[in-house]
Design a protein around this motif. Structure first.
Motif, PDB file in Angstrom:
ATOM      1  N   THR B  49     -74.519  54.051 -73.126  1.00 49.83           N
ATOM      2  CA  THR B  49     -73.481  53.330 -72.757  1.00 49.83           C
ATOM      3  C   THR B  49     -73.037  52.229 -73.628  1.00 49.83           C
ATOM      4  OG1 THR B  49     -72.345  52.446 -70.815  1.00 49.83           O
ATOM      5  CG2 THR B  49     -74.698  51.606 -71.181  1.00 49.83           C
ATOM      6  N   ASP B  52     -68.258  47.755 -72.833  1.00 47.69           N
ATOM      7  CA  ASP B  52     -67.055  47.752 -71.839  1.00 47.69           C
ATOM      8  C   ASP B  52     -67.337  48.500 -70.406  1.00 47.69           C
ATOM      9  OD1 ASP B  52     -65.452  46.400 -73.583  1.00 47.69           O
ATOM     10  OD2 ASP B  52     -64.812  47.861 -74.809  1.00 47.69           O
ATOM     11  N   SER B  53     -67.977  49.811 -70.686  1.00 47.30           N
ATOM     12  CA  SER B  53     -68.386  50.507 -69.505  1.00 47.30           C
ATOM     13  C   SER B  53     -69.255  49.931 -68.672  1.00 47.30           C
ATOM     14  CB  SER B  53     -69.138  51.705 -70.102  1.00 47.30           C
ATOM     15  OG  SER B  53     -68.544  52.423 -70.993  1.00 47.30           O
ATOM     16  N   VAL B  55     -69.318  46.281 -68.255  1.00 48.93           N
ATOM     17  CA  VAL B  55     -68.383  45.356 -67.372  1.00 48.93           C
ATOM     18  C   VAL B  55     -67.485  46.145 -66.475  1.00 48.93           C
ATOM     19  CG1 VAL B  55     -66.549  43.930 -68.012  1.00 48.93           C
ATOM     20  CG2 VAL B  55     -68.416  43.907 -69.551  1.00 48.93           C
ATOM     21  N   ARG B  56     -67.193  47.233 -66.807  1.00 49.45           N
ATOM     22  CA  ARG B  56     -66.133  48.061 -65.660  1.00 49.45           C
ATOM     23  C   ARG B  56     -67.137  48.270 -64.542  1.00 49.45           C
ATOM     24  NH1 ARG B  56     -65.111  52.768 -68.360  1.00 49.45           N
ATOM     25  NH2 ARG B  56     -64.263  51.593 -70.244  1.00 49.45           N
ATOM     26  N   ALA B  57     -68.073  49.234 -64.857  1.00 50.67           N
ATOM     27  CA  ALA B  57     -69.094  49.386 -63.775  1.00 50.67           C
ATOM     28  C   ALA B  57     -69.456  48.190 -62.775  1.00 50.67           C
ATOM     29  CB  ALA B  57     -70.392  50.142 -64.304  1.00 50.67           C
ATOM     30  N   THR B  59     -67.635  45.134 -62.603  1.00 48.70           N
ATOM     31  CA  THR B  59     -66.540  44.691 -61.605  1.00 48.70           C
ATOM     32  C   THR B  59     -66.013  45.830 -60.562  1.00 48.70           C
ATOM     33  OG1 THR B  59     -64.996  45.905 -63.012  1.00 48.70           O
ATOM     34  CG2 THR B  59     -65.421  43.475 -63.564  1.00 48.70           C
ATOM     35  N   GLU B  60     -66.498  47.086 -60.529  1.00 52.78           N
ATOM     36  CA  GLU B  60     -66.387  48.006 -59.640  1.00 52.78           C
ATOM     37  C   GLU B  60     -67.241  47.743 -58.561  1.00 52.78           C
ATOM     38  OE1 GLU B  60     -66.198  51.760 -61.316  1.00 52.78           O
ATOM     39  OE2 GLU B  60     -64.427  51.407 -62.431  1.00 52.78           O
ATOM     40  N   ALA B  66     -64.020  40.401 -64.883  1.00 56.02           N
ATOM     41  CA  ALA B  66     -64.386  41.210 -66.260  1.00 56.02           C
ATOM     42  C   ALA B  66     -65.224  40.057 -66.836  1.00 56.02           C
ATOM     43  CB  ALA B  66     -63.433  41.802 -66.964  1.00 56.02           C
ATOM     44  N   ARG B  70     -68.853  40.325 -68.012  1.00 57.37           N
ATOM     45  CA  ARG B  70     -69.327  40.212 -69.355  1.00 57.37           C
ATOM     46  C   ARG B  70     -70.558  39.419 -69.660  1.00 57.37           C
ATOM     47  NH1 ARG B  70     -66.957  43.053 -73.408  1.00 57.37           N
ATOM     48  NH2 ARG B  70     -65.143  43.769 -72.114  1.00 57.37           N
TER      49      ARG B  70
END
Lengths: 149, 87
Positions: B49, B52-53, B55-57, B59-60, B66, B70
């Motif tokens: 991974t 960015d991936s 951080v996205r996971a 925040t979801e 973000a 991070r």
């Protein structure tokens, strides 16, 4: 950081072993164990303890006898008992372990039975292992003599 | 980036432990202890991974921005890298 400092900070430690001395219970590269910092109380027979072996080695083995001033300790896969380990040498006691990806506490009935059986039959296991080593050594010697002769 | 081969991850009482059990060692090292969020990040790092991936996971899954995600991810990744647990 040293083990002592880690215990001071967290009170317990989940870690892995190096070597084969606690087989078949704990296998290097596969299993983890959790040690809880030792308190004032004395350890008990069957406890697996993390202790300091001078000058600076740390060992995870099982107590097979509690004596007035020290403990007799033996790895589950070892044949030489260790004497003279005192309460001051012991950093912590195993309270759980992860074996083949599954967590167990040392209160687990199956684990308790294993510990009891393993310690009970330690003399037989040691004798059998020594006999196997003796046979292997003599076979090697015989092969060596034939090759040289 | 991903966890090195031989790293075992275990969760006990809400804490996640990542331990390098793959190699024999002389010194006490190769261990990182984390909270639940750290455990989630370690779970992501079991497969290849990137930041960015992750951080996205984060925040979801969690109610965080973000930026916060991070910073937290970087802390965990630094700790894992410092202990030699990342490839």
């Amino acid at each position: 950081m040293k083990y002592e400092e880690y215990f001071e900070q967290y009170g317990d430690l989940t870690y892995c072993n190096v070597g084969t001395s606690m087989l078949p219970l704990i296998k290097q590269g596969r299993d983890l164990f959790t040690i809880t910092k030792k308190g004032e109380e004395r350890c008990k027979k069957y406890d697996v303890v993390l202790y300091r072996r001078p000058p600076g080695q740390y060992v995870l083995h099982r107590i097979i006898e509690v004596r007035r001033d020290d403990y007799v300790i033996l790895g589950d896969n070892c044949i030489n008992k260790e004497y003279g380990i005192t309460d001051d040498d012991i950093l912590g006691v195993m309270t759980g372990f992860m074996r083949k990806g599954k967590n167990y506490t040392c209160e687990n009935f199956g684990y308790k039975v294993y510990s009891w059986v393993w310690v009970m039959f330690a003399p037989v296991r040691i004798l059998a292992k020594r006999a196997i080593l003796w046979v292997k050594r003599h076979i090697k010697k015989m092969i060596g003599k034939k090759t040289n002769g | 980036m991903k966890l090195k081969e031989g790293v075992i991850v275990n969760e006990i009482d809400g804490q996640t432990f990542a331990v390098d059990a793959g190699s024999g060692r002389e010194r006490f090292n190769g261990l990182v202890r984390m909270n639940k969020t750290g455990g989630f990040i370690v779970g992501l790092l079991q497969n290849e991974t990137d930041m960015d991936s992750i951080v996205r996971a984060l925040t979801e899954k969690y109610d965080v921005t973000a930026e916060v995600a991070r910073v937290n991810a970087a802390k965990v990744i630094d700790a894992l890298a410092g202990a030699g647990l990342l490839e």
